[in-house]
Design a protein around this motif. Sequence first.
Motif, PDB file in Angstrom:
ATOM      1  N   VAL B  39     135.743  96.071  60.429  1.00 30.52           N
ATOM      2  CA  VAL B  39     136.407  97.363  60.622  1.00 30.52           C
ATOM      3  C   VAL B  39     135.565  98.445  59.974  1.00 30.52           C
ATOM      4  O   VAL B  39     134.765  98.161  59.076  1.00 30.52           O
ATOM      5  N   GLN B  40     135.754  99.654  60.438  1.00 28.58           N
ATOM      6  CA  GLN B  40     135.097 100.801  59.820  1.00 28.58           C
ATOM      7  C   GLN B  40     136.170 101.761  59.354  1.00 28.58           C
ATOM      8  O   GLN B  40     137.104 102.060  60.074  1.00 28.58           O
ATOM      9  N   GLU B 102     132.115 100.081  55.772  1.00 25.95           N
ATOM     10  CA  GLU B 102     132.115  98.977  56.731  1.00 25.95           C
ATOM     11  C   GLU B 102     132.636  97.748  56.022  1.00 25.95           C
ATOM     12  O   GLU B 102     132.114  97.352  54.985  1.00 25.95           O
ATOM     13  N   LEU B 103     133.657  97.164  56.584  1.00 27.87           N
ATOM     14  CA  LEU B 103     134.315  96.044  55.931  1.00 27.87           C
ATOM     15  C   LEU B 103     134.498  94.895  56.906  1.00 27.87           C
ATOM     16  O   LEU B 103     134.871  95.112  58.069  1.00 27.87           O
ATOM     17  N   ILE B 104     134.206  93.696  56.433  1.00 20.43           N
ATOM     18  CA  ILE B 104     134.573  92.512  57.207  1.00 20.43           C
ATOM     19  C   ILE B 104     135.880  92.013  56.621  1.00 20.43           C
ATOM     20  O   ILE B 104     135.903  91.400  55.549  1.00 20.43           O
ATOM     21  N   ALA B 105     136.957  92.328  57.291  1.00 23.17           N
ATOM     22  CA  ALA B 105     138.289  92.012  56.761  1.00 23.17           C
ATOM     23  C   ALA B 105     138.630  90.559  57.058  1.00 23.17           C
ATOM     24  O   ALA B 105     138.507  90.104  58.201  1.00 23.17           O
ATOM     25  N   PHE B 106     139.048  89.827  56.028  1.00 30.10           N
ATOM     26  CA  PHE B 106     139.388  88.417  56.211  1.00 30.10           C
ATOM     27  C   PHE B 106     140.855  88.256  56.536  1.00 30.10           C
ATOM     28  O   PHE B 106     141.703  89.035  56.081  1.00 30.10           O
ATOM     29  N   ASP B 107     141.134  87.236  57.301  1.00 28.39           N
ATOM     30  CA  ASP B 107     142.513  86.847  57.553  1.00 28.39           C
ATOM     31  C   ASP B 107     143.007  86.076  56.329  1.00 28.39           C
ATOM     32  O   ASP B 107     142.595  84.946  56.088  1.00 28.39           O
TER      33      ASP B 107
END
Lengths: 243, 243
Positions: B39-40, B102-107
Amino acid sequence: MMWTNGTQARAVHPSADAFALLEMSDETRDDMLAHSSPVQLERGQALPSLAGFLSDGVVGVAGAASDGRPLVCALFHTGDLIDLRRRARRPQGEARALTAVELIAFDVEAIDAVIGAHQDLAALWIEQIRDQFATLRDHCADLSCKTPIERLASALLELRRWPENVVAGAAKAQGRAVTLRLPILRNDLAGYIGVKPETVSRVFRKLEEEKLIEIQRRNVICLKDIAAIRRIANGGRPRAPTR
Amino acid sequence: MMWTNGTQARAVHPSADAFALLEMSDETRDDMLAHSSPVQLERGQALPSLAGFLSDGVVGVAGAASDGRPLVCALFHTGDLIDLRRRARRPQGEARALTAVELIAFDVEAIDAVIGAHQDLAALWIEQIRDQFATLRDHCADLSCKTPIERLASALLELRRWPENVVAGAAKAQGRAVTLRLPILRNDLAGYIGVKPETVSRVFRKLEEEKLIEIQRRNVICLKDIAAIRRIANGGRPRAPTR
DNA sequence: CGGAACATTGATTGTGGTCAACTGCTGTGG
DNA sequence: CCACAGCAGTTGACCACAATCAATGTTCCG
């Protein structure tokens, strides 16, 4: 103070089996214990290892100020896993016993392999550090912008989270009131909330004048109105406007 | 400000592959990415998940004061794993982007299983949280007992640890001097070191008058005497005695 | 009891928060 | 192009308040 004969063998304290409460398999537990050594510390002594399990007592981490300003930047309580290792170059800060302490000190060279070998331990370890990280974030929030009375209120509520600090009996009877046994000295409490001991004293008196607490003994205080204390802790006493 | 079109697709930022720098097997990496979504965010937006990898930008965790006192109790920088989960009941505090992020969002439901399945990831995760915990302890030490000038000096040195904040070029040339690009606004910096923006401004001016720094632009400052700044950060400017 | 350690109280002052006004910058639109 | 609004940051004046220093009080030991 009891237990001044530090390294000498003595009868096992009732809470010493807090280790048994950690949720992990017997095999994992045995493996951990194989790479650890139990030690007893008296107040003021430095921890012999950067990692361990605190089976009884309170440990404080002191930061490093060049002058001797006292401070306690993090607290560990009975039942906490302690892991103070870091990648950074200078290992600044030092952990010291704030009360008489029982510690299962881990061999930092070997413990990582044990963690790697046991999935349940890894999960537990992550959960512990994560929780301590969260607690410390809350504490930072307190230090950042709260007034002394708000900080003390917050610290009292934090101490209440550990059952060994809560005096049984009177608790249930008085409805919302809770009697707290402060495990640490005024000095250390002051260092933890970032004020001077004199200020802690004044704030205690103020809270007592407002009937929110009752100081029964030096380290035994009764929280008589938890709701009001929580309101203060959440920011209910900002500094007065200049007008 | 650039990138105001938050969710819209755009070219990949050069630093977006910070994720590739994490030391883990390709298999582990794929497994992680399978349970995450990039996500940004623009400045001010809340993080959509309690866990993620920060591939670019700065994230701040705000505590919860009942009145609107601004505060930033922890900072995450490019390359940090973020895990803000906790067992405690109320999930107080909130993470917000302090810059474009910028984020790599984890489940969060699935990521624990991934950690459990990959030993290298578990080790990495522990190391990350442990380091962040240590950084936060240092920060708590600053907040506990240091003066504003000491806190700011400390914060500047902390920001210097992340390469993306250091302006290349002039750094090597000037000997010990380092030029820093402050990634966050004065307001957030003030909230982080627990003072008001006005005080940050005054302290910056004081440091400049003493020739220790040079404010080149609003968010670009040159640290001209690192040694002296470090001396201050370590407690070199206690408050004056009352006499 | 005596003594040390811990804690409280009082008087004073430096200082950082508060409020208000101002500067500088950027983007917008007429 | 200037006018204007909006935001970030700065500066100045004032004062509440927590740190300081000093003295006293309390608790807990041997």
